[in-house]
Scaffold this motif. Structure first.
Motif, short mmCIF file in Angstrom:
data_model
loop_
_atom_site.label_atom_id
_atom_site.label_comp_id
_atom_site.label_asym_id
_atom_site.label_seq_id
_atom_site.Cartn_x
_atom_site.Cartn_y
_atom_site.Cartn_z
N GLU A 118 0.37 -1.55 -0.02
CA GLU A 118 -0.09 0.00 0.02
C GLU A 118 0.19 1.48 0.36
OE1 GLU A 118 -3.43 0.54 1.70
OE2 GLU A 118 -4.25 -0.96 2.15
N LEU A 119 2.02 1.59 0.66
CA LEU A 119 3.10 2.02 0.65
C LEU A 119 3.30 2.23 -1.00
CD1 LEU A 119 4.95 1.85 3.67
CD2 LEU A 119 3.98 3.63 3.77
N GLY A 120 3.52 1.49 -1.37
CA GLY A 120 3.98 1.77 -3.53
C GLY A 120 4.80 1.48 -3.32
N LEU A 121 5.57 0.16 -2.13
CA LEU A 121 6.98 -0.35 -2.66
C LEU A 121 7.32 -1.52 -2.60
CD1 LEU A 121 8.21 2.19 0.34
CD2 LEU A 121 9.26 2.21 -1.63
N LEU A 122 6.36 -2.41 -3.20
CA LEU A 122 6.16 -3.80 -2.98
C LEU A 122 6.80 -4.18 -4.44
CD1 LEU A 122 4.36 -6.34 -3.31
CD2 LEU A 122 3.35 -5.77 -5.75
N ASP A 123 7.76 -3.91 -5.56
CA ASP A 123 8.93 -4.15 -5.90
C ASP A 123 10.28 -4.03 -5.03
OD1 ASP A 123 7.43 -4.48 -8.02
OD2 ASP A 123 8.09 -2.04 -8.71
N SER A 124 10.43 -3.30 -3.61
CA SER A 124 10.91 -3.49 -2.47
C SER A 124 11.21 -4.70 -1.50
CB SER A 124 11.05 -2.65 -1.72
OG SER A 124 11.37 -1.35 -2.46
N ILE A 125 10.43 -5.62 -2.08
CA ILE A 125 10.16 -7.02 -1.43
C ILE A 125 11.19 -7.94 -1.75
CG2 ILE A 125 8.79 -9.04 -0.47
CD1 ILE A 125 6.43 -6.38 0.21
N VAL A 126 11.99 -8.33 -1.86
CA VAL A 126 12.99 -9.38 -2.13
C VAL A 126 11.96 -11.10 -1.03
CG1 VAL A 126 14.48 -7.52 -3.06
CG2 VAL A 126 14.83 -9.22 -0.72
N GLY A 127 11.69 -10.96 -0.64
CA GLY A 127 11.67 -12.18 -0.18
C GLY A 127 10.37 -12.43 0.98
N VAL A 128 9.23 -13.03 0.77
CA VAL A 128 8.47 -13.06 1.70
C VAL A 128 7.94 -14.75 2.42
CG1 VAL A 128 7.57 -11.44 0.04
CG2 VAL A 128 6.99 -13.77 0.02
N SER A 129 7.32 -15.11 2.96
CA SER A 129 6.36 -15.73 3.46
C SER A 129 5.79 -16.27 3.15
CB SER A 129 6.32 -15.46 5.28
OG SER A 129 4.83 -15.28 4.72
N GLU A 130 5.16 -17.84 3.24
CA GLU A 130 4.68 -18.86 2.48
C GLU A 130 3.52 -18.29 2.76
OE1 GLU A 130 4.56 -23.29 1.89
OE2 GLU A 130 4.21 -22.61 4.04
#
Length: 295
Positions: free
Chosen positions: A16-28
């Motif tokens: 929502e902050l507009g920074l989805l592209d900054s996420i390189v790893g997530v939880s399942e």
């Protein structure tokens, strides 16, 4: 900024902050927004809830907590390869995600660990602001938090002064868990009276006998981690003398993110359908089995 998010709620907020592209790893468990699906998974549950009954999941969780064993596996090599600058996790609930203590030994050198642990709606809004400030999106974070609180206030105003409906919200089905943390507050703001909730405290297990002795007018089933279809399936055959409905606990009730405002709006409609508008969220009325007295 390179971010690994162990929290579905943090992933939602960062998006929502507009920074989805900054996420390189997530939880399942990070599945919202849909664009996050396909990003490298760096932590996952050691069990497969889809193949287990509610009772079996509860037994495994209790045993893991009792024995000090983590419910999550962390892919330290993958995280090292991704080289995040920031890792977002939590210390609020050992069942919901990897805690900062569990991850400490696997944390890459130089990575900052940020723990988000809100217990109330106000603290959820503040966690949005905290992430916004940390990620250089102060103004956007403030706007999201204000919009969330404004939507909640609007829903609360629409039902103010009406008779409160006595409600039991099941955060788990077998055994039933009463609400904790922000959920009792959501119920109150929506014009309900939570018969067993513990505001700002962890949820706790109870029994259906204890629940029904308090004579709720409505039972809402929204087990943590499950969508509405799975909630309805796990609640099938409940013996209840009152109406019951399944909701998407995973999206709108369990995760401390801005979509909690939508949950308040849905609750207001469920409690006072003639007054509060239907926000259009998924809900399935349950065909409950008439309860037989065991006395």
């Amino acid at each position: 900024m390179r971010i690994c998010s162990f929290l579905p709620s943090a992933t939602e907020i960062i998006a929502e902050l507009g920074l989805l592209d900054s996420i390189v790893g997530v939880s399942e468990e990070c599945r919202w927004p849909p664009e996050v699906v396909g990003k490298p998974v760096v932590t996952a549950a050691r069990i497969d809830p889809a193949t287990m009954s509610s009772v079996e999941i509860d037994e495994v969780v209790r045993a893991s907590v009792r024995d000090g064993r983590s419910l999550y596996a962390v892919d330290a090599k993958q995280i090292e390869t991704l080289a995040p600058d920031l890792i977002v996790t939590q210390d609020l609930c050992a069942v919901c995600a990897v805690s900062s203590a569990e991850f400490e030994s696997a944390c890459p050198v130089g990575a900052e660990v940020l723990s988000l642990d809100p217990r109330t709606l106000g603290e959820v809004a503040e966690s949005v602001r905290v992430l916004g400030r940390r990620l250089g999106a102060d103004e956007r974070g403030g706007e999201i938090a204000s919009r969330m609180l404004g939507a909640i206030e609007q829903a609360a105003t629409s039902v103010a002064g009406l008779r409160r409906r006595r409600v039991f919200f099941a955060e788990w089905v077998e055994p039933p868990f009463c609400t904790g943390h922000w959920l009792p507050e959501m119920i109150e703001l929506a014009g309900g009276e939570d018969v067993l909730g513990r505001p700002a405290e962890p949820s706790r297990s109870t029994t259906w006998d204890e629940v029904l002795e308090l004579e709720p007018e409505l039972v809402i089933v929204g087990p943590c981690g499950f969508g509405v279809e799975e909630a309805a399936a796990r609640a099938a055959g409940l013996e209840l003398p009152c109406p019951a409905v399944a909701v998407d606990g995973d999206a709108y009730y369990s995760r401390p993110a801005p979509r909690l405002a939508d949950g308040v709006r849905q609750l207001a409609h469920l409690f006072h359908p003639g007054v509060a508008p239907d926000p259009g969220l998924p809900a399935i009325p349950l065909q409950t089995t008439p309860r037989v007295s065991r006395r």
